[in-house]
Design a protein around this motif. Sequence first.
Motif, PDB file in Angstrom:
ATOM      1  N   ASN A  78      51.409  17.365  35.905  1.00 29.46           N
ATOM      2  CA  ASN A  78      50.417  16.594  36.661  1.00 29.46           C
ATOM      3  C   ASN A  78      49.445  17.512  37.400  1.00 29.46           C
ATOM      4  N   ILE A  79      49.955  18.553  38.009  1.00 28.31           N
ATOM      5  CA  ILE A  79      49.095  19.502  38.714  1.00 28.31           C
ATOM      6  C   ILE A  79      48.144  20.162  37.723  1.00 28.31           C
ATOM      7  N   GLU A  80      48.676  20.581  36.581  1.00 27.82           N
ATOM      8  CA  GLU A  80      47.831  21.204  35.545  1.00 27.82           C
ATOM      9  C   GLU A  80      46.688  20.281  35.136  1.00 27.82           C
ATOM     10  N   LYS A  81      47.026  19.029  34.853  1.00 28.27           N
ATOM     11  CA  LYS A  81      46.006  18.069  34.405  1.00 28.27           C
ATOM     12  C   LYS A  81      44.915  17.900  35.458  1.00 28.27           C
ATOM     13  N   ASN A  82      45.311  17.785  36.717  1.00 31.19           N
ATOM     14  CA  ASN A  82      44.325  17.622  37.789  1.00 31.19           C
ATOM     15  C   ASN A  82      43.446  18.859  37.935  1.00 31.19           C
ATOM     16  N   LEU A  83      44.038  20.030  37.871  1.00 33.82           N
ATOM     17  CA  LEU A  83      43.251  21.249  38.042  1.00 33.82           C
ATOM     18  C   LEU A  83      42.346  21.516  36.840  1.00 33.82           C
ATOM     19  N   GLU A  84      42.780  21.128  35.657  1.00 30.02           N
ATOM     20  CA  GLU A  84      41.964  21.353  34.457  1.00 30.02           C
ATOM     21  C   GLU A  84      40.640  20.598  34.534  1.00 30.02           C
ATOM     22  N   ASP A  85      40.609  19.506  35.289  1.00 31.51           N
ATOM     23  CA  ASP A  85      39.365  18.754  35.452  1.00 31.51           C
ATOM     24  C   ASP A  85      38.278  19.580  36.144  1.00 31.51           C
ATOM     25  N   PHE A  86      38.673  20.594  36.892  1.00 29.08           N
ATOM     26  CA  PHE A  86      37.711  21.432  37.605  1.00 29.08           C
ATOM     27  C   PHE A  86      37.264  22.645  36.804  1.00 29.08           C
ATOM     28  N   MET A  87      37.884  22.870  35.666  1.00 30.75           N
ATOM     29  CA  MET A  87      37.587  24.073  34.880  1.00 30.75           C
ATOM     30  C   MET A  87      36.229  23.958  34.192  1.00 30.75           C
ATOM     31  N   ASP A  88      35.530  25.072  34.153  1.00 31.64           N
ATOM     32  CA  ASP A  88      34.276  25.184  33.416  1.00 31.64           C
ATOM     33  C   ASP A  88      34.522  26.205  32.312  1.00 31.64           C
ATOM     34  N   PRO A  89      34.691  25.760  31.060  1.00 37.14           N
ATOM     35  CA  PRO A  89      35.041  26.684  29.978  1.00 37.14           C
ATOM     36  C   PRO A  89      33.957  27.726  29.700  1.00 37.14           C
ATOM     37  N   ASP A  90      32.742  27.480  30.151  1.00 38.43           N
ATOM     38  CA  ASP A  90      31.644  28.412  29.895  1.00 38.43           C
ATOM     39  C   ASP A  90      31.463  29.434  31.013  1.00 38.43           C
ATOM     40  N   PHE A  91      32.249  29.309  32.081  1.00 39.94           N
ATOM     41  CA  PHE A  91      32.088  30.226  33.210  1.00 39.94           C
ATOM     42  C   PHE A  91      32.576  31.616  32.848  1.00 39.94           C
ATOM     43  N   SER A  92      31.793  32.591  33.223  1.00 39.21           N
ATOM     44  CA  SER A  92      32.184  33.980  33.025  1.00 39.21           C
ATOM     45  C   SER A  92      31.523  34.825  34.103  1.00 39.21           C
ATOM     46  N   ASN A  93      32.299  35.613  34.802  1.00 38.70           N
ATOM     47  CA  ASN A  93      31.780  36.517  35.812  1.00 38.70           C
ATOM     48  C   ASN A  93      32.520  37.843  35.650  1.00 38.70           C
ATOM     49  N   PRO A  94      31.857  38.851  35.115  1.00 41.10           N
ATOM     50  CA  PRO A  94      32.544  40.122  34.853  1.00 41.10           C
ATOM     51  C   PRO A  94      33.012  40.848  36.110  1.00 41.10           C
ATOM     52  N   THR A  95      32.530  40.441  37.284  1.00 39.23           N
ATOM     53  CA  THR A  95      32.974  41.103  38.507  1.00 39.23           C
ATOM     54  C   THR A  95      34.288  40.533  39.042  1.00 39.23           C
ATOM     55  N   CYS A  96      34.723  39.399  38.490  1.00 36.29           N
ATOM     56  CA  CYS A  96      35.978  38.784  38.934  1.00 36.29           C
ATOM     57  C   CYS A  96      37.164  39.464  38.258  1.00 36.29           C
ATOM     58  N   LYS A  97      38.254  39.578  39.025  1.00 33.95           N
ATOM     59  CA  LYS A  97      39.474  40.193  38.496  1.00 33.95           C
ATOM     60  C   LYS A  97      40.114  39.320  37.432  1.00 33.95           C
ATOM     61  N   LYS A  98      40.712  39.961  36.446  1.00 35.69           N
ATOM     62  CA  LYS A  98      41.544  39.233  35.490  1.00 35.69           C
ATOM     63  C   LYS A  98      42.831  38.841  36.215  1.00 35.69           C
ATOM     64  N   CYS A  99      43.443  37.808  35.735  1.00 35.39           N
ATOM     65  CA  CYS A  99      44.650  37.290  36.375  1.00 35.39           C
ATOM     66  C   CYS A  99      45.714  38.379  36.536  1.00 35.39           C
ATOM     67  N   GLU A 100      45.889  39.162  35.494  1.00 33.86           N
ATOM     68  CA  GLU A 100      46.933  40.187  35.503  1.00 33.86           C
ATOM     69  C   GLU A 100      46.648  41.322  36.489  1.00 33.86           C
ATOM     70  N   ALA A 101      45.439  41.389  37.017  1.00 34.65           N
ATOM     71  CA  ALA A 101      45.092  42.419  38.002  1.00 34.65           C
ATOM     72  C   ALA A 101      45.493  42.003  39.414  1.00 34.65           C
ATOM     73  N   ASN A 102      45.896  40.753  39.586  1.00 35.73           N
ATOM     74  CA  ASN A 102      46.323  40.267  40.896  1.00 35.73           C
ATOM     75  C   ASN A 102      47.751  40.694  41.185  1.00 35.73           C
ATOM     76  N   GLU A 103      48.070  40.707  42.452  1.00 39.04           N
ATOM     77  CA  GLU A 103      49.413  41.072  42.889  1.00 39.04           C
ATOM     78  C   GLU A 103      50.409  39.994  42.457  1.00 39.04           C
ATOM     79  N   LYS A 104      51.602  40.404  42.070  1.00 41.57           N
ATOM     80  CA  LYS A 104      52.664  39.457  41.744  1.00 41.57           C
ATOM     81  C   LYS A 104      53.411  39.089  43.022  1.00 41.57           C
ATOM     82  N   LYS A 105      53.647  37.786  43.167  1.00 40.69           N
ATOM     83  CA  LYS A 105      54.356  37.300  44.351  1.00 40.69           C
ATOM     84  C   LYS A 105      55.382  36.254  43.932  1.00 40.69           C
TER      85      LYS A 105
END
Length: 126
Positions: A78-105
Amino acid sequence: MCKVLIFGCIAAVILMTAAYGAPLKKTKLSTAQKENFLDFYTPNDKQECNHTTLACFLKELKVLKQDVEEEDKQLVINIEKNLEDFMDPDFSNPTCKKCEANEKKKFPEFHQEMTRFLQSMQKEIV
């Protein structure tokens, strides 16, 4: 409409937290015990990377869905479905970190960051 979706996501995250607090079966590792073993890439980027941050949270929720007990999977879906509504598949910003570059918690910190992120998105919309 966006406010309703964000409130729904926050409510679902709170329900997921409640589910994590109570072990469901004694014979298996409880979800609360499992969360001590799982690490999630936890983004904490600022506003210019909202779409990338959202994509990372979604990616980590897919990991979480594989590791929770069957009873908790629907909450994550349910959380996934709700959050996917906010996704923009065409968005790209090369200055943003890739997910794997974030700290693991661990899950509690991951959950806290995701909640803060959703609340900040809500403030932007209001």
